[in-house]
Scaffold this active site. Structure first.
Site, mmCIF file in Angstrom:
data_model
loop_
_atom_site.group_PDB
_atom_site.id
_atom_site.type_symbol
_atom_site.label_atom_id
_atom_site.label_comp_id
_atom_site.label_asym_id
_atom_site.label_seq_id
_atom_site.Cartn_x
_atom_site.Cartn_y
_atom_site.Cartn_z
ATOM 1 C CG HIS A 105 32.884 30.032 28.337
ATOM 2 N ND1 HIS A 105 32.104 31.154 28.304
ATOM 3 C CD2 HIS A 105 33.485 30.060 29.545
ATOM 4 C CE1 HIS A 105 32.238 31.818 29.430
ATOM 5 N NE2 HIS A 105 33.071 31.183 30.182
ATOM 6 N NE ARG A 132 41.103 30.005 43.952
ATOM 7 C CZ ARG A 132 41.334 28.708 43.692
ATOM 8 N NH1 ARG A 132 40.380 27.959 43.191
ATOM 9 N NH2 ARG A 132 42.518 28.178 43.950
ATOM 10 C CD GLU A 157 46.929 31.778 50.522
ATOM 11 O OE1 GLU A 157 46.835 31.136 49.460
ATOM 12 O OE2 GLU A 157 46.171 32.718 50.799
ATOM 13 C CG ASP A 168 49.381 32.063 46.805
ATOM 14 O OD1 ASP A 168 50.090 32.537 45.892
ATOM 15 O OD2 ASP A 168 48.167 32.270 46.890
ATOM 16 C CB CYS A 219 41.547 24.636 49.339
ATOM 17 S SG CYS A 219 42.422 26.097 49.889
HETATM 18 C C1 PEP Z 1 46.347 28.534 47.005
HETATM 19 O O1 PEP Z 1 47.142 29.482 47.045
HETATM 20 O O2 PEP Z 1 46.696 27.336 47.040
HETATM 21 C C2 PEP Z 1 44.899 28.797 46.900
HETATM 22 C C3 PEP Z 1 44.016 27.815 46.994
HETATM 23 O O3 PEP Z 1 44.518 30.083 46.652
HETATM 24 P P1 PEP Z 1 44.569 30.786 45.204
HETATM 25 O O4 PEP Z 1 44.973 29.734 44.212
HETATM 26 O O5 PEP Z 1 43.210 31.332 44.980
HETATM 27 O O6 PEP Z 1 45.602 31.836 45.421
HETATM 28 MG MG MG Z 2 46.389 31.472 47.409
#
Ligand code: PEP
Ligand code: MG
Length: 583
Positions: A197, A304, A441, A465, A512
């Site tokens: 933090h 998330r 992903e 991913d 994302c």
């Molecule tokens: C990703 O895999 O790019 C994603 C946005 O999901 P996370 O990072 O939560 O697995």
């Molecule tokens: Mg992901």
């Protein structure tokens, strides 16, 4: 070159100043046995310390300037809540009575047992909570022992640290706020990590900071002139004239860039050739919404929800989900909210909720995300019911993680339909048509994206991913980090295929993953046809700046060349040229 120390740069910026070393190691605690008639007084002494510690935190909370980001106040408020919790406000008093011992000893016993519980848990978020617990305990201990060592008890009007670089074992969020008041130039701590933090606070307060510099206080002398680079995690002592000149120049560039970026908050996000680009936020909790508003983003592209599941022993019930979503919708005031259904598994584990996942050898390839939820609908049904209900109050859409095959979409749609008919039977209000999207992903999803596009309302590319699974590189393994290459032609081909297919099927495609929040790739992604970026709020203005400076026709040729180039060295040269165009 003079002395050089390396650590983890957690808050960008350059500071030049005098080292001010805080010697404030843990207070030594010894057990004292008390005669029975002194026990009541000892309990009162402990309660008085809690009261004083609360007052100190409250006065720090009151001194936060209105212009500071909301999270600064929230950290202090969280510490106040922890201080008021029975684990600190009651349990040590009980130990004093049971063991007839001194308050310091009772607090130490309680601290050890809390830490044992936290350390047996598994996720990174909880590890940062252990830091918070330690900070609170140290605050009470210092109050108990009337130990006037800095910080926390230093009155804010004392300003003799102006322009200094503080070097400490660790700093609490409250210490960090106080230090900012005193106008320090930057800080270095011996412990701590990216997620602590204090690191997050340093970033939002704009203080250059480096953590994890082991034994820094042994290598630096009090009063020594230092330069710190909070981006590189670098500390320099005895710098030459040339080095000082270099860092002063870097500091000027950094400050002027930051000032200019802030001016862009209200500027519409449109390329230099007039193409509007959508910018949304990735959030983990309600706390991130303020940061999102402060950077002028138009909605949430990725919420998330794992964090709702991670720090607990039972599945969050429908009302817990509903209350959180309802509050988010209220705070978003009409801006869209994309809720990703829970993505447990791989590095996001909870051994209470999903003990079967822990036992697997290769969790990233096992039951994860949508697969796990379809196997264990009890995990996702309360969530889906809550989303459908909350959607009555604002623009909400559902995003499914880890889709590998269209059959998973069909199964989930069936589940949603059965949930709707249950809600109908129960006479509970819900939104009939909620848009459903899928994360791209996994390579199989990208390669068959036309099947998904035909059955979904939108797509979101998760590069974290997608890169992991395309290149067979574990995203959490340092040993193969050098192979984690967003520019790999395999990855770029899958991204392009997804964007092109979205266009063909006339559904929006956003990105994302972290790649969307890295300005190095912004032009390339625009060149590949991406028109919607979802990023951590703090990255968005830098991305916007690149977008404003880009003309789509200028980047076509270089984008095509990068996509076709087999050699990674040549691709690096090409992307540098792309990023330097018209600068
Ligand atoms: C990703 O895999 O790019 C994603 C946005 O999901 P996370 O990072 O939560 O697995
Ligand atoms: Mg992901």
């Amino acid at each position: 070159m003079g002395m050089q120390l390396n650590g983890i740069g957690v808050s960008k910026g350059i500071a030049l100043g005098k080292a001010h070393i805080l010697h404030r190691d843990d207070i030594e605690v010894v057990k004292e046995d008390l005669p029975a008639h002194k026990v009541d007084a000892e309990v009162q002494r402990y309660q008085r310390a809690i009261f004083d510690a609360k007052r100190q935190l409250q006065s720090i909370g009151d001194s936060i300037p209105e212009t500071a980001p909301a999270e600064v106040g929230e950290f202090i408020a969280t510490h106040l809540l922890m201080l008021e919790d029975a684990m600190f406000s009651e349990a040590p008093a009980r130990i004093i009575r049971e063991q007839a011992c001194n308050a310091e000893w009772a607090l130490r016993q309680q601290l050890d047992s809390i830490i044992r519980v936290f350390e047996s848990m598994e996720d990174d978020y909880l590890k940062t909570r252990v830091d918070d617990i330690n900070h609170i305990a140290q605050l009470i201990l210092r109050t108990l022992t009337k130990n006037n060592n800095p910080l926390i008890q230093t009155p804010p009007e004392i300003d003799h640290w102006q322009g200094d670089i503080i070097i400490a074992d660790d700093l609490s969020p409250a210490d960090t706020v106080l230090l900012q008041h005193m106008g320090i130039a930057g800080f270095i701590t011996e412990s701590g990590g990216q997620l602590s933090h204090t690191a997050i606070l340093a970033r939002s307060l704009g203080i250059p900071a480096i953590v994890g510099v082991h034994q820094a206080r042994r290598y630096v002398a009090d009063g020594e002139r230092l330069i710190i680079d909070g981006e590189l995690g670098l500390t320099l002592g005895q710098a030459t004239r040339q080095e000082i000149g270099h860092f002063l120049k870097k500091q000027r560039r950094f400050l002027s860039k930051r000032r200019k970026l802030k001016l862009l908050i209200e500027t519409p996000c449109i390329t230099a050739c007039g193409e509007p680009i959508d910018q949304q936020a990735n959030i983990d909790s309600e706390n991130d919404i303020d940061a999102m508003h402060q950077t002028g983003l138009s909605g949430v592209g990725l919420y998330r929800t794992e964090f709702l599941y991670l720090n607990r022993e039972d599945v969050p019930d429908e009302e817990t989900h509903y209350a959180v979503y309802r509050q988010l919708i209220r705070k978003l005031a009409g801006a869209p909210l994309t809720i990703r259904t829970v993505d447990l598994g791989a590095d996001k584990l909870n051994k209470h909720l999903a003990p079967d996942l822990i036992a697997h050898h290769n969790p990233a390839l096992g039951l994860r995300g949508i697969r796990y939820c379809l196997h264990n609908p009890r995990l996702i049904i309360p969530q889906l019911r809550a989303i459908l209900r909350a959607a009555c109050h604002g623009p909400v859409q559902i995003l499914l993680p880890m889709i590998t095959h269209v059959s998973e979409v069909h199964e989930l749609k069936k589940l949603i339909e059965s949930i709707k008919s249950e809600l109908k039977d129960e006479g509970i209000a819900f939104k009939e048509k909620v848009r459903l999207g899928g994360m791209i992903e996994v390579p199989s999803a990208a390669l068959t994206v036309q099947h998904l596009a035909a059955h979904l309302d939108f797509l979101s590319i998760g590069t974290n991913d997608l890169i992991q699974y395309t290149l067979a590189v574990d995203r959490t393994d340092d040993a193969v980090d050098y192979l984690f290459d967003p520019l790999s032609p395999a990855v770029l081909t899958l991204i392009k295929r997804t964007i092109d297919t979205g266009k063909k099927y006339n559904i929006p495609v956003s990105m994302c993953g972290e790649m969307a929040g890295n300005p190095r790739y912004t032009r390339l992604l625009l060149g590949l046809g991406l028109r919607a970026f979802s990023t951590p709020p703090r990255a968005s203005l830098e991305i916007k700046k690149v977008i404003l400076d880009t003309s789509l026709e200028d980047i076509e040729l270089l984008t095509q060349a990068i996509l076709e180039e087999g050699s990674s060295t040549a691709r690096t040269v090409l992307i540098n040229s792309l990023n330097n165009l018209s600068e």
